[in-house]
Design an enzyme around this catalytic site. Structure first.
Site, short mmCIF file in Angstrom:
data_model
loop_
_atom_site.label_atom_id
_atom_site.label_comp_id
_atom_site.label_asym_id
_atom_site.label_seq_id
_atom_site.Cartn_x
_atom_site.Cartn_y
_atom_site.Cartn_z
N CYS A 172 0.82 -1.21 0.00
CA CYS A 172 0.00 0.00 0.00
C CYS A 172 0.86 1.26 0.00
O CYS A 172 0.39 2.33 -0.38
CB CYS A 172 -0.95 0.01 1.20
SG CYS A 172 -0.14 0.02 2.79
N ARG A 176 4.21 1.35 -1.39
CA ARG A 176 5.32 1.37 -2.35
C ARG A 176 5.06 0.42 -3.52
O ARG A 176 4.35 -0.59 -3.38
CB ARG A 176 6.64 1.02 -1.67
CG ARG A 176 6.76 -0.39 -1.15
CD ARG A 176 8.06 -0.61 -0.38
NE ARG A 176 8.05 0.14 0.87
CZ ARG A 176 8.86 1.19 1.12
NH1 ARG A 176 9.73 1.58 0.22
NH2 ARG A 176 8.80 1.81 2.28
N GLU A 235 7.80 -1.04 11.44
CA GLU A 235 6.61 -1.91 11.32
C GLU A 235 7.03 -3.28 10.78
O GLU A 235 7.96 -3.40 9.99
CB GLU A 235 5.54 -1.25 10.44
CG GLU A 235 5.95 -0.97 9.01
CD GLU A 235 5.45 -2.02 8.04
OE1 GLU A 235 4.83 -2.99 8.48
OE2 GLU A 235 5.71 -1.87 6.84
N GLN A 295 5.12 -5.80 9.14
CA GLN A 295 4.48 -6.46 7.99
C GLN A 295 5.38 -6.49 6.75
O GLN A 295 5.29 -7.40 5.94
CB GLN A 295 3.18 -5.75 7.63
CG GLN A 295 1.99 -6.19 8.47
CD GLN A 295 0.71 -5.49 8.02
OE1 GLN A 295 0.45 -4.35 8.39
NE2 GLN A 295 -0.07 -6.16 7.20
N LYS A 351 -5.25 -9.54 7.01
CA LYS A 351 -4.34 -9.25 8.12
C LYS A 351 -4.51 -7.82 8.64
O LYS A 351 -4.50 -7.59 9.85
CB LYS A 351 -2.89 -9.49 7.68
CG LYS A 351 -1.90 -9.36 8.82
CD LYS A 351 -0.50 -9.81 8.39
CE LYS A 351 0.46 -9.76 9.58
NZ LYS A 351 1.83 -10.20 9.20
N MET A 352 -4.65 -6.86 7.73
CA MET A 352 -4.80 -5.47 8.16
C MET A 352 -6.09 -5.28 8.96
O MET A 352 -6.12 -4.56 9.96
CB MET A 352 -4.74 -4.52 6.97
CG MET A 352 -3.37 -4.48 6.31
SD MET A 352 -3.28 -3.34 4.92
CE MET A 352 -3.11 -1.78 5.77
#
Length: 429
Positions: A50, A52, A114, A116, A192-193
């Protein structure tokens, strides 16, 4: 040969540009095949998140290779090159290597540290291998970057309590309402988000949460991880009906077209009804035209920057520790990379010595007579191979491990001269 990365990120391009270039996993095979079809691109893989879109390639010539990747991005995003170029960054070899290390470690993320992104780098590596985009060089680079990311997370505290995009969105929501416990909240998506959104909402005291997903099974899987939360579950067919009673909505799906727009909300919400939408998807799940509605407040991933600013400051010292680890991993990759230029000379030397061994062995066996040769050929073969391997071992090790570039190249030239080897000018870097 050279490693380059061409791409854009939250640092260089707004979400409306990033979403045009986003490449979902089902499109990766065709995208990688397209890149590999260009004449100067030897290896290729794509990191798409989301925040890059980055194309990693090994090219036979740098400038044509950069042009080919830029052309690919312009075609994929349906943007003229002159319009796209201001948003792109281009990094060559060592800068490209360090960049992937920093990305893998979470040091280039919107939310510093982060976690993820490491899984996303692993996914990029796996997909690149699966679709024949990754060869020897990118395989080594991604393995080294994944090692770097793991080391940063185990040897520093940068990942401890690190916020994610999801938790930053919840923090932003908390700033925009008086009390999360009194809000009716909907989460669209069950990946997951979305799971992280639920986790952080519950930790902030939210009580009334419903999950809307394409399949009820996916929503049930998510709810199963929060058995005490009494989450309400719905499919997408109920979405507008559910949203009619909501105060806050979080969207986090992989949809490539907006799920919500002005017309749908206008037809659903009561006059004067207030609704806050937090769209953490790229491509965006909510069309920008909802901003035209007076009581609707829309926030996307780029609006999270103010929320995470304090996180950046508190983690800056940890980031400095992490950079030291990354320097070590870059150095390890560079050592391996430079050793590749010895491959041609070593291969030529081994081929020449093996040719001599084979010829002399045949002569010796013919002189020994067929009966003796048949009985002892295997032993004699092993003996001559062992002698050759032991003679070649030290020169080969010294050549591969020599870190001084000029000293290594002089040694290669000396070997080529002494053994009358065919010279190779294809030096890397």
């Amino acid at each position: 040969m050279n490693v380059i990365v061409v791409g854009l990120s939250h640092k260089t391009a707004p979400v409306e540009i990033r979403e045009k270039l986003s490449i979902p996993t089902p499109q990766m095979e065709a995208a990688i095949a397209h890149l590999r079809s260009y004449p100067h691109i030897e290896e290729a893989t794509i990191l798409s998140t989301c925040n890059r879109l980055e194309v990693y390639v090994v090219v036979s010539e740098t400038e044509p290779g950069v042009r080919e990747v830029t052309q690919f991005l312009a075609e994929h995003g349906k943007l003229p090159i002159h319009q796209l170029r201001p948003y792109l960054f281009i990094l060559l070899h060592q800068d490209a290597v360090m960049h992937l290390m920093r990305v893998s470690a979470g040091l280039d993320s919107l939310v510093l540290g982060e976690g993820q992104i490491l899984a996303q780098v692993k996914h990029t590596h796996k997909v690149g291998q699966q679709y024949n985009g990754i060869g020897r060089i990118l395989n080594r680079l991604f393995n080294q970057a994944i090692t770097a990311g793991k080391r940063v997370r185990t040897e520093t505290s940068i990942g401890t309590g690190a916020v994610s995009i999801s938790s930053a969105a919840v923090e932003l929501a908390q700033l925009k309402v008086d009390n999360l416990a009194t809000c009716q909240i909907a989460i669209v998506g069950a990946g997951k988000m979305s799971r992280l959104v639920v986790q952080h909402l519950l930790s902030k005291g939210a009580l009334k949460i419903c999950v809307i997903n394409r399949s009820l099974e996916g929503a049930k899987d998510l709810a199963g991880q929060f058995k005490d939360a009494n989450l309400q579950l719905h499919t997408m067919s109920d979405m507008m009906q559910v949203l009619a009673d909501c105060d806050l909505v979080f969207t986090a799906t992989a949809a490539t077209e907006p799920l919500l727009d002005r017309a749908k909300l206008e037809a659903t919400l009561a006059p004067g009804q207030s609704l806050k939408l937090f769209d953490i998807s790229v491509p965006r799940n909510v069309h920008a035209d909802v901003n035209d509605l007076p009581d609707i407040h829309l926030f996307n991933v780029d609006d999270l920057k103010a929320v995470v600013a304090q996180n950046q400051e508190s983690r800056r010292q940890m980031a400095l520790e992490a950079e030291g680890i990354l320097d070590q991993e870059v150095e390890a990759f560079e050592l391996w990379w430079r050793s590749l230029e010895t491959v041609s000379t070593i291969s030529s030397l081994r081929d020449k010595v093996e040719s001599i061994r084979t010829q002399e062995l045949e002569k010796a066996l013919s002189r020994l007579g067929s009966e003796f040769a048949e009985k002892h050929q295997e032993v004699i073969e092993a003996l001559t191979r062992g002698i050759v391997n032991k003679i070649l071992h030290d020169p080969m090790v010294q050549l591969r491990t020599q870190q001084d570039i000029e000293a290594r190249r002089r040694a290669m030239q000396t070997l080529q001269t002494l053994f009358n080897l065919e010279a190779s000018n294809e030096l890397l870097g």
